[in-house]
Design a protein around this motif. Sequence first.
Motif, PDB file in Angstrom:
ATOM      1  N   UNK A  56       0.824  -1.206   0.000  1.00  0.00           N
ATOM      2  CA  UNK A  56       0.000   0.000   0.000  1.00  0.00           C
ATOM      3  C   UNK A  56       0.863   1.263   0.000  1.00  0.00           C
ATOM      4  N   UNK A  57       1.949   1.243   0.764  1.00  0.00           N
ATOM      5  CA  UNK A  57       2.842   2.405   0.811  1.00  0.00           C
ATOM      6  C   UNK A  57       3.512   2.635  -0.540  1.00  0.00           C
ATOM      7  N   UNK A  58       3.893   1.557  -1.227  1.00  0.00           N
ATOM      8  CA  UNK A  58       4.520   1.693  -2.543  1.00  0.00           C
ATOM      9  C   UNK A  58       3.532   2.266  -3.559  1.00  0.00           C
ATOM     10  N   UNK A  63       1.650   6.877  -6.778  1.00  0.00           N
ATOM     11  CA  UNK A  63       0.568   7.791  -7.159  1.00  0.00           C
ATOM     12  C   UNK A  63       0.979   9.243  -6.932  1.00  0.00           C
ATOM     13  N   UNK A  64       1.695   9.509  -5.851  1.00  0.00           N
ATOM     14  CA  UNK A  64       2.162  10.868  -5.591  1.00  0.00           C
ATOM     15  C   UNK A  64       3.173  11.301  -6.644  1.00  0.00           C
ATOM     16  N   UNK A  65       4.046  10.383  -7.056  1.00  0.00           N
ATOM     17  CA  UNK A  65       5.042  10.706  -8.088  1.00  0.00           C
ATOM     18  C   UNK A  65       4.366  11.029  -9.409  1.00  0.00           C
ATOM     19  N   UNK A  66       3.377  10.236  -9.774  1.00  0.00           N
ATOM     20  CA  UNK A  66       2.640  10.483 -11.032  1.00  0.00           C
ATOM     21  C   UNK A  66       1.913  11.808 -10.944  1.00  0.00           C
ATOM     22  N   UNK A  67       1.329  12.111  -9.786  1.00  0.00           N
ATOM     23  CA  UNK A  67       0.636  13.391  -9.611  1.00  0.00           C
ATOM     24  C   UNK A  67       1.591  14.565  -9.741  1.00  0.00           C
ATOM     25  N   UNK A  68       2.779  14.434  -9.150  1.00  0.00           N
ATOM     26  CA  UNK A  68       3.780  15.502  -9.250  1.00  0.00           C
ATOM     27  C   UNK A  68       4.251  15.696 -10.681  1.00  0.00           C
TER      28      UNK A  68
END
Length: 82
Positions: A56-58, A63-68
């Motif tokens: 889940x953490x990965x 998802x945060x990297x893709x959003x950034x």
Amino acid sequence: MADERITTTDAQPHTTIIERRSGGGGGMMIAIVLLIAVVVGGFYLFGRQGAENRKDAAITSAAKSVGGAADKVGDAVGGDGK
């Protein structure tokens, strides 16, 4: 299961000998096997929980990297945001 043997004699004085054997060792063995099964099951479940948390953490990090990255692309394409 208990085995009983009763021996009596007719000689004076009257003597009665009672021997009892109990098969209680089987119950103890079952309890030990069940305890081992519970301990092994607990280690398995707690191990699975840790793996699930790491997964889940990965996913959250990805998802945060893709959003950034999407924000950077939007800024580069849009310029001033208009």
